[in-house]
Write a protein that holds these residues in place. Structure first.
Motif, PDB file in Angstrom:
ATOM      1  N   LYS A  92     -11.241  -5.723  -8.500  1.00  0.00           N
ATOM      2  CA  LYS A  92     -11.965  -4.511  -8.756  1.00  0.00           C
ATOM      3  C   LYS A  92     -11.152  -3.599  -9.896  1.00  0.00           C
ATOM      4  N   ARG A 112      -7.779   4.561   0.211  1.00  0.00           N
ATOM      5  CA  ARG A 112      -8.717   4.188   0.999  1.00  0.00           C
ATOM      6  C   ARG A 112      -9.274   2.524   0.480  1.00  0.00           C
ATOM      7  N   GLU A 113      -9.317   2.474  -0.708  1.00  0.00           N
ATOM      8  CA  GLU A 113      -9.869   0.964  -1.289  1.00  0.00           C
ATOM      9  C   GLU A 113      -8.522  -0.083  -0.716  1.00  0.00           C
ATOM     10  N   ILE A 136     -10.203   0.215 -11.158  1.00  0.00           N
ATOM     11  CA  ILE A 136     -10.432   1.612 -11.010  1.00  0.00           C
ATOM     12  C   ILE A 136      -9.829   2.094 -12.253  1.00  0.00           C
ATOM     13  N   ASP A 151      -8.805  -0.914   2.909  1.00  0.00           N
ATOM     14  CA  ASP A 151     -10.113  -1.592   3.178  1.00  0.00           C
ATOM     15  C   ASP A 151     -10.791  -2.454   2.445  1.00  0.00           C
ATOM     16  N   PHE A 152      -9.844  -2.991   1.337  1.00  0.00           N
ATOM     17  CA  PHE A 152     -10.565  -3.781   0.309  1.00  0.00           C
ATOM     18  C   PHE A 152     -10.704  -5.173   0.897  1.00  0.00           C
ATOM     19  N   THR A 170       0.855  -1.115   0.003  1.00  0.00           N
ATOM     20  CA  THR A 170       0.016  -0.055   0.101  1.00  0.00           C
ATOM     21  C   THR A 170       0.679   1.382  -0.111  1.00  0.00           C
ATOM     22  N   TYR A 199      -9.055   8.150  -2.832  1.00  0.00           N
ATOM     23  CA  TYR A 199     -10.078   7.207  -2.799  1.00  0.00           C
ATOM     24  C   TYR A 199      -9.189   5.736  -3.180  1.00  0.00           C
ATOM     25  N   ILE A 200      -8.127   5.857  -3.912  1.00  0.00           N
ATOM     26  CA  ILE A 200      -7.334   4.618  -4.005  1.00  0.00           C
ATOM     27  C   ILE A 200      -6.844   4.019  -2.930  1.00  0.00           C
TER      28      ILE A 200
END
Length: 289
Positions: A131, A147-148, A133, A151-152, A103, A144-145
């Motif tokens: 997913k 955060r994904e 994006i 918590d993905f 990350t 946003y990326i």
């Protein structure tokens, strides 16, 4: 993980990644990953040392003084992050999990990309596409990326790198720069998919690993779990033969990976969870530049 905790972690990663990208990586990234070519910008008077091949003869004839064309790099890069979200990334014996390291690396590359006005998109993969994006630019998109990534929750725990690489080739119609961030625990051969992807795009591989994958400590009987299959077993780490076999397996596995990337002509680096990833990325970028 609740919303406040996620937001705090996003902010913490943003501060670190932004600082690294602005102060260290932005220039190296720009040099390492080139745009589509050079585009005409303007004309100016000839100066000593200019290439005579750049002289604009029409303007020169009009003003009776040599003028040269000035070109600028056309960047408009699209960067795709292929991020492994399989079960084996949820492992770490030192400072952090492999997933946390992945990350932070992805976030730093993303911020380096927007420092250069490049678009960035993400493909989360296990043994399926979890997913997609689409590429965009801007800070809001990157947050946003991140955060994904934090918590993905993937549907599968297994890995299929060849499938993910083939998906990149299909979904990205135009040339892009792609970073595959994974521990590369995949029993299937993905050489062919890598070769095809790197012919169409510019693919870079970043392997994240835990130091215990390289060398087992002598801690007696140890219960181990394969996070991708759910298989549990006990191993006796006090056995020197077992520890040596473990290290041999690591060396053989890395040799195979090196062969895959060499055949595919893909630049790659390996980063441990107890290492400073900035040094490894800097060396990777410098090699490419």
């Amino acid at each position: 993980m609740d919303t406040n905790e996620i937001l705090q972690k996003v902010r913490k990663i943003e501060i670190k990644a932004r600082g690294l990208s602005q102060n260290i990586f932005a220039g190296q990234y720009h040099s390492a990953f080139k745009g589509k070519g050079m585009a005409f910008s303007e004309v100016r008077e000839y100066q000593f040392g200019d290439d005579v091949r750049d002289i604009d003869w029409n303007v020169t004839a009009r003003f009776h003084h040599p003028y040269v064309k000035v070109f600028e790099e056309e960047r408009e890069l699209t960067v795709m992050l292929l991020i492994d979200v399989s079960g084996s990334l949820d492992f770490g014996t030192t400072q952090q999990m492999k997933r946390q390291l992945a990350t932070e690396i992805a976030a730093t590359i993303a911020f380096s990309a927007i420092e250069n006005n490049d678009k960035i998109g993400v493909i989360f993969f296990s043994d399926r596409i979890e997913k997609y994006i689409p590429p965009k630019n801007g800070r809001k998109h990157i947050l946003y990326i991140i955060r994904e990534m934090l918590d993905f929750h993937p549907q599968s725990t297994r890995t299929d790198i060849g499938m993910a690489t083939a998906y990149l080739t299909r979904v990205m119609k135009r040339h892009c720069t792609s970073f595959i961030i994974s521990d590369f625990y995949d029993r299937k051969d993905f050489t062919k998919e890598m070769e095809i992807a790197n012919r169409k795009h510019d693919v870079v591989a970043i392997q994240v690993y835990d130091p215990r994958a390289k060398q087992l400590p002598d801690v007696g009987l140890l219960k181990v779990l394969d996070a991708e299959t759910g298989h549990e077993m006990y191993i006796d780490t006090s056995s020197r033969k077992l520890r040596q076999a473990h290290t041999r397996y690591w060396i053989e596995r890395e040799d195979k990976l090196n062969t895959v990337f060499a055949k595919s002509r893909i630049d790659w680096t390996a980063i441990a969870t107890n290492e400073d990833f900035t040094k490894a990325l800097m060396l990777l970028f410098k090699r490419r530049a």
